[in-house]
Write a protein that holds these residues in place. Sequence first.
Motif, short mmCIF file in Angstrom:
data_model
loop_
_atom_site.label_atom_id
_atom_site.label_comp_id
_atom_site.label_asym_id
_atom_site.label_seq_id
_atom_site.Cartn_x
_atom_site.Cartn_y
_atom_site.Cartn_z
N GLY A 24 0.80 -1.22 0.00
CA GLY A 24 0.00 0.00 0.00
C GLY A 24 0.83 1.26 0.00
N GLN A 25 2.12 1.16 0.36
CA GLN A 25 2.99 2.35 0.32
C GLN A 25 3.30 2.72 -1.12
OE1 GLN A 25 6.47 1.08 2.67
NE2 GLN A 25 6.07 2.82 4.00
N THR A 26 3.54 4.00 -1.33
CA THR A 26 4.04 4.41 -2.64
C THR A 26 5.51 4.04 -2.72
OG1 THR A 26 4.67 6.61 -1.88
CG2 THR A 26 2.42 6.35 -2.78
N VAL A 27 6.05 4.05 -3.92
CA VAL A 27 7.47 3.79 -4.12
C VAL A 27 8.29 4.83 -3.35
CG1 VAL A 27 9.32 3.78 -5.85
CG2 VAL A 27 7.15 2.63 -6.33
N ALA A 28 7.88 6.09 -3.40
CA ALA A 28 8.60 7.14 -2.68
C ALA A 28 8.59 6.89 -1.18
CB ALA A 28 7.98 8.51 -2.99
N GLY A 54 5.03 15.70 -3.58
CA GLY A 54 4.38 14.55 -3.00
C GLY A 54 2.97 14.27 -3.52
N ILE A 55 2.51 15.02 -4.52
CA ILE A 55 1.16 14.82 -5.05
C ILE A 55 1.13 14.65 -6.57
CG2 ILE A 55 0.01 15.98 -3.13
CD1 ILE A 55 -0.27 18.48 -4.92
N GLY A 56 2.28 14.47 -7.19
CA GLY A 56 2.31 14.20 -8.62
C GLY A 56 2.31 15.40 -9.53
N VAL A 57 2.49 16.60 -8.98
CA VAL A 57 2.47 17.81 -9.81
C VAL A 57 3.85 18.08 -10.42
CG1 VAL A 57 2.08 20.30 -9.81
CG2 VAL A 57 0.57 18.80 -8.51
N CYS A 58 4.89 17.91 -9.63
CA CYS A 58 6.25 18.17 -10.13
C CYS A 58 6.84 16.89 -10.72
CB CYS A 58 7.13 18.72 -9.00
SG CYS A 58 7.64 17.50 -7.78
N CYS A 74 6.00 9.21 -6.14
CA CYS A 74 5.02 9.61 -5.12
C CYS A 74 3.61 9.16 -5.47
CB CYS A 74 5.05 11.12 -4.90
SG CYS A 74 4.38 12.08 -6.28
N GLN A 75 3.38 8.75 -6.71
CA GLN A 75 2.05 8.35 -7.16
C GLN A 75 1.92 6.84 -7.35
OE1 GLN A 75 -0.76 10.68 -8.04
NE2 GLN A 75 0.55 11.45 -6.41
N ARG A 76 3.01 6.16 -7.55
CA ARG A 76 2.98 4.72 -7.88
C ARG A 76 3.02 3.88 -6.61
NH1 ARG A 76 4.53 -0.17 -8.79
NH2 ARG A 76 4.69 -1.08 -10.82
#
Length: 98
Positions: A24-28, A54-58, A74-76
Amino acid sequence: MKDPFADSVITLQVQGQQISARAGQTVAAAMLAAGRLSWRTTARGRRPRGVFCGIGVCFDCLVTVNGIRDIRACQRRATDGDVIEFQDEALPKIPGGE
């Protein structure tokens, strides 16, 4: 209600090294929990990058996952057996340039 992922441990391969993570954790999040603060460098200045927004914007947390480039860590969500490689590339040299 109990978290169904709370007791599930998965294994990732990060730059050739195995790390444990929680399902359930993200890769980051998995890499941060393993002590990695950065996993990419900027092409121009060679500066370290990891999680920024941390939200997929950058695009600071980009990694290669299972051979697929430009994945936002941060998204995967991490999956057992994922192979994570860092993207550390210099800008291409321009003929006649510096």
